[in-house]
Design an enzyme around this catalytic site. Structure first.
Site, PDB file in Angstrom:
ATOM      1  CB  CYS A 124      -0.770   0.175   1.191  1.00 15.61           C
ATOM      2  SG  CYS A 124      -1.983   1.414   1.418  1.00 15.61           S
TER       3      CYS A 124
ATOM      4  N   GLY B 219      -2.443  10.273   1.122  1.00 14.69           N
ATOM      5  CA  GLY B 219      -2.724  11.529   0.238  1.00 14.69           C
ATOM      6  C   GLY B 219      -3.989  11.007  -0.860  1.00 14.69           C
ATOM      7  CD  GLU B 220      -8.103  11.687  -4.261  1.00 15.50           C
ATOM      8  OE1 GLU B 220      -8.308  11.115  -3.169  1.00 15.50           O
ATOM      9  OE2 GLU B 220      -7.793  11.233  -5.363  1.00 15.50           O
TER      10      GLU B 220
ATOM     11  CB  SER C 133      -7.938   4.072  -3.345  1.00 12.54           C
ATOM     12  OG  SER C 133      -9.083   4.386  -2.572  1.00 12.54           O
TER      13      SER C 133
ATOM     14  CG  HIS D 289     -16.111   6.251   3.024  1.00  4.74           C
ATOM     15  ND1 HIS D 289     -15.589   4.851   3.199  1.00  4.74           N
ATOM     16  CD2 HIS D 289     -14.953   6.773   2.772  1.00  4.74           C
ATOM     17  CE1 HIS D 289     -14.403   4.860   2.899  1.00  4.74           C
ATOM     18  NE2 HIS D 289     -14.092   6.152   2.603  1.00  4.74           N
TER      19      HIS D 289
ATOM     20  CG  HIS E 258      -9.580  -0.867  13.167  1.00  4.80           C
ATOM     21  ND1 HIS E 258      -9.993  -1.505  14.192  1.00  4.80           N
ATOM     22  CD2 HIS E 258      -9.324  -1.243  11.869  1.00  4.80           C
ATOM     23  CE1 HIS E 258     -10.139  -2.804  13.259  1.00  4.80           C
ATOM     24  NE2 HIS E 258      -9.792  -2.570  12.006  1.00  4.80           N
TER      25      HIS E 258
ATOM     26  CB  CYS F 271      -8.568  10.268   7.228  1.00  4.71           C
ATOM     27  SG  CYS F 271      -6.895  10.232   6.368  1.00  4.71           S
TER      28      CYS F 271
ATOM     29  CB  CYS G 109      -2.176   5.427   5.603  1.00  7.48           C
ATOM     30  SG  CYS G 109      -3.879   6.126   5.241  1.00  7.48           S
TER      31      CYS G 109
ATOM     32  CB  CYS H  20     -11.952  12.070   5.293  1.00 11.65           C
ATOM     33  SG  CYS H  20     -11.855  12.383   3.491  1.00 11.65           S
TER      34      CYS H  20
ATOM     35  CB  SER I  60     -13.025   6.811  -0.460  1.00  7.56           C
ATOM     36  OG  SER I  60     -11.648   6.495  -0.523  1.00  7.56           O
TER      37      SER I  60
END
Lengths: 224, 347
Positions: free
Chosen positions: B105, B157-158, B189, B213, B287, B119, B330, B116, B211
């Site tokens: 990853c 990051g995006e 992603s 959600h 989590h 995150c 992350c 977000c 993503s």
């Protein structure tokens, strides 16, 4: 707003009306309004018809004749250094306004850093100033763009300026986030609108949540 | 003068390099081979280049690979590597070994602008876009590099907010002259930045994950600020306007939040939203990160949610949680390591 429009972001030429430096490296770019919009929406702009547009929040009122954008020069930015050289009569390519970061008539606290004040000035200039408070953070005293107008619309008690590197009359000395931490009377039922750099938005949101503001009363807009 | 890095350059860029140095064009292919197939750490090792070519190259360039500075190992074998990226920036890459396949990853940015609510990376704010070399380096410099089967851009990051460097990195990863990894082994992603997503669909053959959600725009806006700019309906309209080949996978990521997005109402809206799109849904246990007001759904709810969606024809799986003891979500490791330069903030 149609699906076709948004993902293709069709750009149309428009003549720049003015491009004025209102503080060091901070500009207000104006051009005629061709579309209706809702205060809080963004617009895509580009110097080429087929280029990749950058998004900016509209800073003008929804009935103003001109669209006004507030931006600062990012030294490593792809667009802003060139944008700053535009003069009246130059051609710019712009999209129709879009986005759903809307203000409402309900009580709200607007929290912004730097040029993140743009969507809130649009909301306030569009008449959404009743039951509103604006908390604006900046490094220097010249960071409080549209200060006189904001004071007039909101009154000094609902217009809080937080300055992290300079001192001045009626200005909170310190970072915006320190102000939020110290503030003990944040209304829990108000909506909280955040706009600015991601660090500020995330840190402010955490502080608000820590102070008991429900997360679904917090609406964030981020720069990207 | 600081020397420029070769790692992260495409073949076209390497052709420019050799052209500027007055070297033959075919040297570019040789350099690409040394960089991306033989993984040399010094230009002097490029022994099929002439001595003069190596000297000319070394005057202006270095390989530019950066070893990891820290690693944490989970009881389940997951390893989290920390790589320096630029001045005082840190990025993470998580190596996740599995019986049938090993996944890496990787990150596309140091920090993230998207903010977000759930995150950890978002709490760092944004530091920098990674260069194509810094993206590639996470695999290039991985001790388990040769065992990696799947590559997922789901780290910090995006990716579509760093589009040019992402596309360059994907070109290097998938080209025959580069690392020659099948695009079917790579998943990118995104949060759903539509212009980037459109370009990615058109220019790459890699898999796409989005993503999601929550299927409700008003709810999504509360946890993902991007919804105000690129709303769900536009993401789905964009996806439905493309025809995807059978081998190309479109999936949606769905973190399960207790009482927020785990009800029958959500099931029904997901079914409606995904109708007509050949895609799968990955449910992810949440989590909690420090300070979040969100809680994860319990296992029973997650299983029932999956079963309800499968029964209605939406292919739904539950992703196994890995590396919990080393905070593999992350952003946690790098946030702990990041030097916080508060004085440079402008608010």
């Amino acid at each position: 707003m149609s699906s076709d429009f948004l993902y293709e972001l069709e750009l149309n030429p428009i003549k720049v009306e003015s491009n004025v430096e209102i503080a060091k490296d901070v500009f207000v770019l104006s051009f005629p309004r061709k579309h209706t919009f809702v205060a809080g929406q963004v617009i895509g702009i580009c110097l080429e018809e087929k280029g990749e547009p950058r998004l900016y929040s509209i800073a003008s009122g929804s009935t103003d004749d001109m669209i006004r954008l507030l931006y600062n020069i990012k030294p490593d930015g792809e667009l802003s250094p060139t944008l700053a050289r535009l003069k009246s009569g130059d051609i710019l390519f712009v999209s129709a306004p879009f986005g759903t970061y809307y203000g409402t008539a309900k009580p709200a606290v607007f929290i912004a850093s730097g040029t993140g004040i743009a969507p809130f000035t649009s909301m306030l200039r569009s008449g959404l100033y009743k039951d509103k408070m604006l908390i604006h953070g900046g490094r220097t005293l010249d960071s409080f763009y549209f200060k006189d107008e904001m004071t007039e619309l909101l009154g000094s008690e609902n217009y809080i300026r937080c300055c992290s590197q300079e001192t001045g009359d009626g200005v909170y000395e310190g970072r915006l986030t320190n102000y939020l931490r110290e503030k003990t009377d944040l209304p829990p039922d108000s909506k909280y609108y955040l706009c600015g750099m991601a660090e500020m938005v995330v840190e402010s949101r955490d502080i608000l949540i820590d102070k008991g503001i429900p997360f679904d009363n917090i609406i964030a807009e981020i720069y990207f | 003068m600081e020397k420029e890095k070769l790692l992260g350059k495409t073949k076209t860029e390497l052709e420019q390099v050799v052209g500027e140095l007055g070297l033959p064009r075919f040297n570019a292919g040789q350099i690409a081979d040394w960089l991306y197939k033989k993984f040399v750490i010094d230009i002097s090792e490029m022994t099929n280049l002439s001595k003069k070519a190596r000297e000319l190259l070394s005057e202006k360039y270095i390989i530019g690979a950066t070893p990891h500075s820290k690693v944490e190992v989970s009881a389940d074998g997951t390893k989290k590597y920390l790589f320096p990226a630029g001045k005082q920036n840190y990025i993470e890459a998580a190596y996740i070994p599995e019986e049938s396949r090993n996944t890496l990853c990787i990150s596309s940015q140091a920090g993230c602008k998207m903010g977000c609510l759930f995150c950890m990376t978002g709490k760092q704010g944004f530091q920098a876009n990674l260069s194509s070399g810094e993206i590639i380096n996470q695999l290039w410099n991985l001790p388990e590099r040769d065992e990696v089967v799947n590559l997922v851009f789901m780290g910090m990051g995006e990716p579509f907010d760093n589009m040019d460097n992402l596309m360059k990195a994907l070109e290097i990863l998938t080209s025959p002259w580069g690392m020659d990894i099948s695009p079917r082994k790579i998943t990118v992603s995104t949060i759903g930045i539509i212009p980037g997503m459109t370009r990615f669909i058109e220019e790459s053959d890699c898999h796409l994950a989005i993503s999601l959600h929550t299927p409700f725009e008003d709810e999504r806006k509360k946890i993902m600020p991007i919804e105000s700019v690129y709303p769900l309906r536009e993401i789905f309209a964009t996806l439905k306007s493309f025809e995807f080949p059978r081998q190309r996978r479109i999936s949606f990521e769905y973190i399960m939040f207790k009482g927020v997005n785990d009800t029958n109402r959500d099931v029904n809206e997901l079914v409606r939203l995904m109708h007509g799109l050949k895609a799968r849904l990955n449910l992810i246990r949440f989590h909690p990160v420090p300070g979040t007001p969100l809680e994860g759904s319990d296992d029973k709810t997650i299983i029932e949610f999956r079963d309800a969606l499968n029964a209605k024809g939406v292919i739904t799986t539950i992703r196994a949680s890995r590396g919990l003891d080393i905070a593999a979500a992350c952003g946690l490791l790098s946030t702990k390591t990041l030097v916080d330069e508060q004085k440079n903030r402008d608010y």
